[in-house]
Write a protein that holds these residues in place. Structure first.
Motif, PDB file in Angstrom:
ATOM      1  N   LEU A 172     124.514   4.961   5.290  1.00  0.00           N
ATOM      2  CA  LEU A 172     125.333   4.682   6.465  1.00  0.00           C
ATOM      3  C   LEU A 172     124.817   3.495   7.269  1.00  0.00           C
ATOM      4  O   LEU A 172     125.604   2.661   7.719  1.00  0.00           O
ATOM      5  CB  LEU A 172     125.416   5.927   7.365  1.00  0.00           C
ATOM      6  CG  LEU A 172     126.619   6.852   7.080  1.00  0.00           C
ATOM      7  CD1 LEU A 172     126.536   7.451   5.684  1.00  0.00           C
ATOM      8  CD2 LEU A 172     126.707   7.963   8.127  1.00  0.00           C
ATOM      9  N   THR A 173     123.506   3.407   7.432  1.00  0.00           N
ATOM     10  CA  THR A 173     122.963   2.330   8.274  1.00  0.00           C
ATOM     11  C   THR A 173     122.790   1.022   7.525  1.00  0.00           C
ATOM     12  O   THR A 173     122.766  -0.048   8.138  1.00  0.00           O
ATOM     13  CB  THR A 173     121.598   2.725   8.851  1.00  0.00           C
ATOM     14  OG1 THR A 173     120.656   2.891   7.773  1.00  0.00           O
ATOM     15  CG2 THR A 173     121.688   4.018   9.656  1.00  0.00           C
ATOM     16  N   GLY A 174     122.629   1.080   6.209  1.00  0.00           N
ATOM     17  CA  GLY A 174     122.321  -0.126   5.444  1.00  0.00           C
ATOM     18  C   GLY A 174     120.925  -0.636   5.706  1.00  0.00           C
ATOM     19  O   GLY A 174     120.612  -1.792   5.403  1.00  0.00           O
ATOM     20  N   ARG A 175     120.042   0.209   6.221  1.00  0.00           N
ATOM     21  CA  ARG A 175     118.682  -0.211   6.577  1.00  0.00           C
ATOM     22  C   ARG A 175     117.939  -0.773   5.372  1.00  0.00           C
ATOM     23  O   ARG A 175     118.085  -0.306   4.245  1.00  0.00           O
ATOM     24  CB  ARG A 175     117.908   0.971   7.153  1.00  0.00           C
ATOM     25  CG  ARG A 175     116.422   0.643   7.327  1.00  0.00           C
ATOM     26  CD  ARG A 175     115.614   1.755   7.896  1.00  0.00           C
ATOM     27  NE  ARG A 175     114.206   1.559   7.573  1.00  0.00           N
ATOM     28  CZ  ARG A 175     113.202   2.170   8.180  1.00  0.00           C
ATOM     29  NH1 ARG A 175     113.446   3.022   9.144  1.00  0.00           N
ATOM     30  NH2 ARG A 175     111.960   1.933   7.828  1.00  0.00           N
ATOM     31  N   ALA A 268     121.989   5.464  16.408  1.00  0.00           N
ATOM     32  CA  ALA A 268     123.324   5.789  16.911  1.00  0.00           C
ATOM     33  C   ALA A 268     124.059   4.528  17.331  1.00  0.00           C
ATOM     34  O   ALA A 268     125.264   4.372  17.070  1.00  0.00           O
ATOM     35  CB  ALA A 268     123.222   6.757  18.090  1.00  0.00           C
ATOM     36  N   ALA A 269     123.339   3.598  17.963  1.00  0.00           N
ATOM     37  CA  ALA A 269     123.958   2.331  18.377  1.00  0.00           C
ATOM     38  C   ALA A 269     124.394   1.510  17.171  1.00  0.00           C
ATOM     39  O   ALA A 269     125.470   0.898  17.174  1.00  0.00           O
ATOM     40  CB  ALA A 269     122.983   1.542  19.242  1.00  0.00           C
ATOM     41  N   VAL A 270     123.572   1.492  16.123  1.00  0.00           N
ATOM     42  CA  VAL A 270     123.934   0.761  14.904  1.00  0.00           C
ATOM     43  C   VAL A 270     125.211   1.324  14.304  1.00  0.00           C
ATOM     44  O   VAL A 270     126.141   0.581  13.941  1.00  0.00           O
ATOM     45  CB  VAL A 270     122.778   0.824  13.884  1.00  0.00           C
ATOM     46  CG1 VAL A 270     123.244   0.328  12.511  1.00  0.00           C
ATOM     47  CG2 VAL A 270     121.599  -0.009  14.351  1.00  0.00           C
ATOM     48  N   LEU A 271     125.301   2.639  14.179  1.00  0.00           N
ATOM     49  CA  LEU A 271     126.487   3.253  13.592  1.00  0.00           C
ATOM     50  C   LEU A 271     127.732   2.946  14.421  1.00  0.00           C
ATOM     51  O   LEU A 271     128.829   2.788  13.867  1.00  0.00           O
ATOM     52  CB  LEU A 271     126.299   4.765  13.465  1.00  0.00           C
ATOM     53  CG  LEU A 271     125.189   5.226  12.514  1.00  0.00           C
ATOM     54  CD1 LEU A 271     125.128   6.743  12.462  1.00  0.00           C
ATOM     55  CD2 LEU A 271     125.382   4.658  11.120  1.00  0.00           C
ATOM     56  N   GLY A 272     127.561   2.843  15.725  1.00  0.00           N
ATOM     57  CA  GLY A 272     128.701   2.532  16.583  1.00  0.00           C
ATOM     58  C   GLY A 272     129.268   1.146  16.384  1.00  0.00           C
ATOM     59  O   GLY A 272     130.399   0.872  16.793  1.00  0.00           O
ATOM     60  N   GLU A 273     128.516   0.272  15.726  1.00  0.00           N
ATOM     61  CA  GLU A 273     128.973  -1.094  15.476  1.00  0.00           C
ATOM     62  C   GLU A 273     129.665  -1.249  14.125  1.00  0.00           C
ATOM     63  O   GLU A 273     130.292  -2.283  13.868  1.00  0.00           O
ATOM     64  CB  GLU A 273     127.785  -2.057  15.525  1.00  0.00           C
ATOM     65  CG  GLU A 273     127.098  -2.125  16.883  1.00  0.00           C
ATOM     66  CD  GLU A 273     125.817  -2.933  16.835  1.00  0.00           C
ATOM     67  OE1 GLU A 273     125.428  -3.340  15.710  1.00  0.00           O
ATOM     68  OE2 GLU A 273     125.209  -3.160  17.888  1.00  0.00           O
ATOM     69  N   LEU A 274     129.552  -0.249  13.274  1.00  0.00           N
ATOM     70  CA  LEU A 274     130.028  -0.366  11.900  1.00  0.00           C
ATOM     71  C   LEU A 274     131.435   0.206  11.744  1.00  0.00           C
ATOM     72  O   LEU A 274     131.949   0.892  12.626  1.00  0.00           O
ATOM     73  CB  LEU A 274     129.053   0.338  10.960  1.00  0.00           C
ATOM     74  CG  LEU A 274     127.607  -0.168  11.025  1.00  0.00           C
ATOM     75  CD1 LEU A 274     126.708   0.640  10.107  1.00  0.00           C
ATOM     76  CD2 LEU A 274     127.537  -1.656  10.679  1.00  0.00           C
TER      77      LEU A 274
END
Length: 360
Positions: A172-175, A268-274
């Motif tokens: 999900l994050t692509g980290r 959570a902030a990262v997911l909110g941008e995707l």
């Protein structure tokens, strides 16, 4: 013997000597990103060497010191979608996925040096090999959600079998993972300092024993014994497993926000941008992959999802535009937020059936 037609300008260098078949991705200025010709060259070499008694081991690496393979040619995919014939992209994915399966099923050991950037399509080459080497320069990721897409090239299966819920987190994050993380989640086997890679190449071409035995002998002489430092991901399992075991993307975000760790809030902030749709499909894909019998089944599932994105979902072309074409980093997702996701947001993706099947 080395192919007399070998050219340093070729996108894949193909040669063999002393029982070692050596393939080098040769587009260093493009971080060795894969195009259809390179896929064909790699497949042809594997076909030629399968029954060649003079080749016992295959080594795959990348030219330059910045990356093994940064992925597939996403700009070409963008142009195919814009041209009004998005299903033309199916030919590229069919060839790429056939190569991924070929690497996994190859009867001779394939050793991959995932040195530097190894992402997307690069994971499809490295992740399914018999022996996967990482270095202190390695940067591995499945970053597809960053462009409104979903992990493919068998990445959903690799992530599905990562410990705990690390697979959902990474998908999900692509980290980006370093060498220690890649070994911890099962995407690599051994760590070798980049300065020692030439020594490893020599060891693979000489001495008795199997590829695994030659690698083990080489690592036994290494000061670090083939192991990097502790994985940061492994140290973060508590909050990752708690949050990413939730049932939906929205629930995952809620759990992340409720956690005390700063890293959880940042995630959570990262997911909110995707792309909300990309996240929903990706979460379901990784979870379904846990129940699939093998790589070919995972690739077939991914193929349907990928062509659904290509033919039916606007977030992919919008994500490529925002990240790689206009580079404004301001994608306009449809729907725009996770809160607007329908309960069955991923259902149509999994119901989609491509006009041409993956395996013919």
């Amino acid at each position: 013997m080395t192919d007399p037609a070998l050219s340093s300008e070729a996108p894949v260098l193909v040669r063999s000597s002393h029982g070692l078949g050596h393939l080098t991705l040769n587009r260093p200025r493009a971080l060795n990103a894969l195009d259809l010709r390179m896929i064909g060259d790699l497949a042809a070499a594997l076909d030629a060497w399968e029954h060649d008694p003079d080749v016992q081991i295959v080594l795959l690496d990348g030219a330059g010191d910045r990356g093994f393979c940064a992925g597939g040619d996403v700009r070409a995919l963008y142009e195919q979608i814009r041209s009004g014939d998005p299903e033309a992209a199916g030919g590229f994915f069919r060839a790429e996925y056939a190569l991924n399966a070929r690497i996994a099923e190859y009867p001779k050991p394939i050793v991959v040096l995932a040195d530097g950037v190894t992402m997307g399509g690069g994971i499809g080459l490295a992740g399914h090999a018999a022996i996967r080497i990482v270095t202190e320069r390695s940067q591995l990721a499945m970053p597809e959600t960053r462009i409104g897409f979903t992990p493919d090239v068998g990445g959903s299966l690799l992530l599905a079998h990562a410990p705990g819920r690390l697979g959902e987190y990474l998908a999900l994050t692509g980290r980006t993972m370093d060498a220690a993380d890649a070994i911890a989640v099962g995407m690599a086997n051994h760590f070798v300092p980049s300065a020692d890679l030439d020594g490893l190449r020599g060891a693979l071409a000489t001495g008795p024993g199997t590829a695994a035995e030659r690698v083990s002998r080489f690592l036994s002489r290494s000061a670090d014994g083939g192991r990097p430092r502790e994985s940061g991901l492994a140290r973060s399992r508590d909050w990752i497993d708690d949050a990413f075991s939730a049932g939906t993307v929205a629930d995952i975000v809620d759990r992340l926000r409720a956690r005390p760790e700063a890293a959880a809030s940042d995630t959570a902030a990262v997911l909110g941008e995707l792309s909300p749709t990309g996240l929903a499909v990706t979460l379901e894909a990784v979870r379904r992959a846990r129940d699939l019998p093998d790589l070919r089944a995972a690739l077939a599932q991914e193929y349907g999802l990928v062509l659904w994105f290509v033919t039916s979902q606007p977030d992919l072309i919008e994500g490529i535009r925002a990240q790689l074409v206009d580079k404004d980093r301001a994608p306009r997702w449809q729907p725009a937020t996770i809160g607007e996701l329908a309960a069955d947001a991923a259902a149509s993706a999994f119901a989609y059936r491509p006009r041409i099947g993956l395996w013919g």
